[in-house]
Scaffold this motif. Structure first.
Motif, PDB file in Angstrom:
ATOM      1  N   CYS A 163      -9.538   8.759 -13.343  1.00  0.00           N
ATOM      2  CA  CYS A 163     -10.737   8.547 -12.529  1.00  0.00           C
ATOM      3  C   CYS A 163     -11.977   8.931 -13.330  1.00  0.00           C
ATOM      4  N   LEU A 164     -13.067   8.237 -13.061  1.00  0.00           N
ATOM      5  CA  LEU A 164     -14.342   8.567 -13.687  1.00  0.00           C
ATOM      6  C   LEU A 164     -15.292   9.163 -12.662  1.00  0.00           C
ATOM      7  N   GLY A 165     -16.010  10.184 -13.085  1.00  0.00           N
ATOM      8  CA  GLY A 165     -17.035  10.791 -12.247  1.00  0.00           C
ATOM      9  C   GLY A 165     -18.419  10.438 -12.765  1.00  0.00           C
ATOM     10  N   LEU A 166     -19.393  10.392 -11.866  1.00  0.00           N
ATOM     11  CA  LEU A 166     -20.797  10.156 -12.239  1.00  0.00           C
ATOM     12  C   LEU A 166     -20.954   8.900 -13.090  1.00  0.00           C
ATOM     13  N   ASN A 167     -20.285   7.814 -12.687  1.00  0.00           N
ATOM     14  CA  ASN A 167     -20.321   6.607 -13.511  1.00  0.00           C
ATOM     15  C   ASN A 167     -21.245   5.526 -12.969  1.00  0.00           C
ATOM     16  N   TYR A 168     -22.016   5.827 -11.924  1.00  0.00           N
ATOM     17  CA  TYR A 168     -23.064   4.915 -11.469  1.00  0.00           C
ATOM     18  C   TYR A 168     -24.395   5.640 -11.617  1.00  0.00           C
ATOM     19  N   GLU A 169     -25.367   4.957 -12.168  1.00  0.00           N
ATOM     20  CA  GLU A 169     -26.637   5.603 -12.476  1.00  0.00           C
ATOM     21  C   GLU A 169     -27.297   6.201 -11.238  1.00  0.00           C
ATOM     22  N   GLN A 170     -27.334   5.437 -10.148  1.00  0.00           N
ATOM     23  CA  GLN A 170     -27.993   5.939  -8.946  1.00  0.00           C
ATOM     24  C   GLN A 170     -27.209   7.074  -8.304  1.00  0.00           C
ATOM     25  N   HIS A 171     -25.883   7.068  -8.448  1.00  0.00           N
ATOM     26  CA  HIS A 171     -25.081   8.171  -7.909  1.00  0.00           C
ATOM     27  C   HIS A 171     -25.334   9.452  -8.692  1.00  0.00           C
ATOM     28  N   ALA A 172     -25.447   9.329 -10.017  1.00  0.00           N
ATOM     29  CA  ALA A 172     -25.749  10.512 -10.826  1.00  0.00           C
ATOM     30  C   ALA A 172     -27.104  11.097 -10.426  1.00  0.00           C
ATOM     31  N   LEU A 215      -0.801   2.726 -20.598  1.00  0.00           N
ATOM     32  CA  LEU A 215       0.467   2.053 -20.317  1.00  0.00           C
ATOM     33  C   LEU A 215       0.352   1.080 -19.158  1.00  0.00           C
ATOM     34  N   PRO A 216       1.209   0.079 -19.124  1.00  0.00           N
ATOM     35  CA  PRO A 216       1.257  -0.795 -17.953  1.00  0.00           C
ATOM     36  C   PRO A 216       1.527   0.049 -16.702  1.00  0.00           C
ATOM     37  N   GLY A 217       0.708  -0.129 -15.701  1.00  0.00           N
ATOM     38  CA  GLY A 217       0.833   0.692 -14.498  1.00  0.00           C
ATOM     39  C   GLY A 217      -0.132   1.847 -14.456  1.00  0.00           C
ATOM     40  N   ASP A 218      -0.904   2.060 -15.523  1.00  0.00           N
ATOM     41  CA  ASP A 218      -1.990   3.043 -15.462  1.00  0.00           C
ATOM     42  C   ASP A 218      -3.090   2.495 -14.556  1.00  0.00           C
ATOM     43  N   ILE A 219      -3.599   3.360 -13.700  1.00  0.00           N
ATOM     44  CA  ILE A 219      -4.633   2.990 -12.742  1.00  0.00           C
ATOM     45  C   ILE A 219      -5.911   3.733 -13.101  1.00  0.00           C
ATOM     46  N   ILE A 220      -7.035   3.021 -13.087  1.00  0.00           N
ATOM     47  CA  ILE A 220      -8.314   3.648 -13.416  1.00  0.00           C
ATOM     48  C   ILE A 220      -9.295   3.427 -12.269  1.00  0.00           C
ATOM     49  N   PHE A 221      -9.645   4.508 -11.569  1.00  0.00           N
ATOM     50  CA  PHE A 221     -10.733   4.483 -10.595  1.00  0.00           C
ATOM     51  C   PHE A 221     -12.031   4.618 -11.385  1.00  0.00           C
ATOM     52  N   THR A 222     -12.940   3.655 -11.234  1.00  0.00           N
ATOM     53  CA  THR A 222     -14.058   3.547 -12.174  1.00  0.00           C
ATOM     54  C   THR A 222     -15.368   4.169 -11.692  1.00  0.00           C
ATOM     55  N   GLY A 223     -15.319   5.003 -10.652  1.00  0.00           N
ATOM     56  CA  GLY A 223     -16.526   5.688 -10.205  1.00  0.00           C
ATOM     57  C   GLY A 223     -17.121   5.068  -8.952  1.00  0.00           C
ATOM     58  N   THR A 224     -18.025   5.822  -8.327  1.00  0.00           N
ATOM     59  CA  THR A 224     -18.599   5.398  -7.052  1.00  0.00           C
ATOM     60  C   THR A 224     -20.116   5.265  -7.140  1.00  0.00           C
ATOM     61  N   PRO A 225     -20.683   4.349  -6.360  1.00  0.00           N
ATOM     62  CA  PRO A 225     -22.151   4.214  -6.336  1.00  0.00           C
ATOM     63  C   PRO A 225     -22.806   5.249  -5.434  1.00  0.00           C
ATOM     64  N   GLN A 226     -24.125   5.151  -5.307  1.00  0.00           N
ATOM     65  CA  GLN A 226     -24.876   6.082  -4.480  1.00  0.00           C
ATOM     66  C   GLN A 226     -24.531   5.895  -3.003  1.00  0.00           C
ATOM     67  N   GLY A 227     -24.869   6.916  -2.216  1.00  0.00           N
ATOM     68  CA  GLY A 227     -24.651   6.846  -0.779  1.00  0.00           C
ATOM     69  C   GLY A 227     -23.557   7.762  -0.268  1.00  0.00           C
ATOM     70  N   VAL A 228     -22.961   8.575  -1.154  1.00  0.00           N
ATOM     71  CA  VAL A 228     -21.912   9.494  -0.702  1.00  0.00           C
ATOM     72  C   VAL A 228     -22.497  10.520   0.259  1.00  0.00           C
ATOM     73  N   GLY A 229     -21.620  11.110   1.053  1.00  0.00           N
ATOM     74  CA  GLY A 229     -22.066  12.073   2.057  1.00  0.00           C
ATOM     75  C   GLY A 229     -22.761  13.274   1.465  1.00  0.00           C
ATOM     76  N   ALA A 230     -22.287  13.726   0.282  1.00  0.00           N
ATOM     77  CA  ALA A 230     -22.876  14.914  -0.350  1.00  0.00           C
ATOM     78  C   ALA A 230     -24.295  14.674  -0.816  1.00  0.00           C
ATOM     79  N   GLY A 231     -24.667  13.403  -1.030  1.00  0.00           N
ATOM     80  CA  GLY A 231     -25.996  13.099  -1.541  1.00  0.00           C
ATOM     81  C   GLY A 231     -27.040  12.923  -0.462  1.00  0.00           C
ATOM     82  N   ARG A 232     -26.658  13.138   0.795  1.00  0.00           N
ATOM     83  CA  ARG A 232     -27.580  12.931   1.910  1.00  0.00           C
ATOM     84  C   ARG A 232     -28.134  14.261   2.428  1.00  0.00           C
ATOM     85  N   SER A 233     -29.216  14.169   3.157  1.00  0.00           N
ATOM     86  CA  SER A 233     -29.818  15.363   3.746  1.00  0.00           C
ATOM     87  C   SER A 233     -30.103  15.099   5.230  1.00  0.00           C
ATOM     88  N   PRO A 234     -29.359  15.740   6.134  1.00  0.00           N
ATOM     89  CA  PRO A 234     -28.250  16.663   5.857  1.00  0.00           C
ATOM     90  C   PRO A 234     -27.016  15.912   5.354  1.00  0.00           C
TER      91      PRO A 234
END
Length: 289
Positions: A74-83, A237-256
């Motif tokens: 998995c990748l973290g902080l991979n969308y500019e607006q999410h970072a 390897l075949p069968g490796d899964i890659i989650f490529t990061g999330t865009p902005q709008g996550v719950g932690a990024g909101r106020s409240p």
């Protein structure tokens, strides 16, 4: 011998589990709406045949069986607006972490919240494009990287911010690796059909309200660059899964903050692939006698 276009794994009405190629009605792109599929015989990562046998779909399962999955990167902080919403600097290199295979779940499974994750608020959603590696890749140049992708799915990198950032000892995996916290699917769209993974709409709804709405073009490290980077000195390897990061709008990024609660319904969607819709379920502990 034909190969799949929209790979699914499903429970059929005869009670058996199959791999299949989803039969989609004209104009339908959401694999979650499939009702029938051509049964697939053979190795989905190698020689396989989409047969003429058509079977009714009773329930969509995670599109890959556990024994066919190698690792979950998995990748973290991979969308500019999410970072930016996370008030973090843009990373110079991909931020990598792993989830256990037991975190994976199907496109309609409930998201189980175990007792430790119920102790404090912080449960969050993260819609992500998921890339599935189809053949061994090592030291791959970026220009050739997409040739190693079998296909793409959509996933939800369910996260608990308290466990991720405060109780994880500096490691993110603990707050993202609880059982069932990586539902993905609803199927795998062949990379033959998605030639540019950086031009897809990506979104999340929470109880029917849109909370994430972006495009994969906002990725800091695109799919090709990510695969090239991860393959340097390391064999994918075949069968490796890659989650490529999330865009902005996550719950932690909101106020409240907007935290997931028991009974909430989260739907994550990627254009041309479809949606995973999952209900949050607090696991009830048995009373001590």
């Amino acid at each position: 011998m034909s190969t799949f276009s929209h790979l699914i794994r499903f429970l059929a009405k005869d009670g058996k589990t199959y791999y299949g190629d989803a039969i989609l009605l004209p104009g339908v792109t959401d694999i979650a709406k499939v009702t029938q599929a051509h049964v697939i015989k053979g190795d989905i990562f190698g020689k396989h045949d989409v047969t003429d046998q058509i079977t009714d779909v009773r329930l969509l399962l995670a599109p890959l069986a556990r024994e066919d999955i190698k690792t979950v990167r998995c990748l973290g902080l991979n969308y500019e607006q999410h970072a930016k919403e996370s008030k973090m600097p843009l990373p110079r290199y991909p931020v990598l972490f792993y989830k256990p295979v037991t975190a994976l779940a199907g496109p309609h499974d409930n998201i189980p919240v175990a007792a430790p994750a119920q102790e404090v608020e912080g449960l969050d959603y993260e819609c992500e494009l998921v890339a599935i590696i189809g053949r061994e890749a090592r030291d791959v140049p970026e220009s050739k990287a997409l040739e190693y992708v079998m296909g793409y799915a959509v996933g939800n990198d369910v996260s608990h911010r308290e466990w991720q950032l405060k109780r994880g000892g500096g490691q993110w995996a603990l707050g993202k690796g609880f059982d069932g916290w990586a539902p993905f699917g609803p199927g795998v769209v062949s990379s033959r059909l998605i030639k540019d993974p950086q031009s897809l709409k990506i979104s999340t709804t929470l109880n029917g309200k849109t909370v994430q709405d972006s495009s994969t073009r906002d990725m800091i490290f695109g799919v090709a660059r990510t695969i090239s980077f991860l393959s340097q000195g390391t064999t994918l390897l075949p069968g490796d899964i890659i989650f490529t990061g999330t865009p902005q709008g996550v719950g932690a990024g909101r106020s409240p903050p907007l935290w997931l609660k028991d009974g909430d319904v989260v739907a994550v969607n990627v254009e041309g692939i479809g949606s995973c819709t999952n209900k949050v379920e607090h696991v009830k502990t048995k009373p001590k006698l």
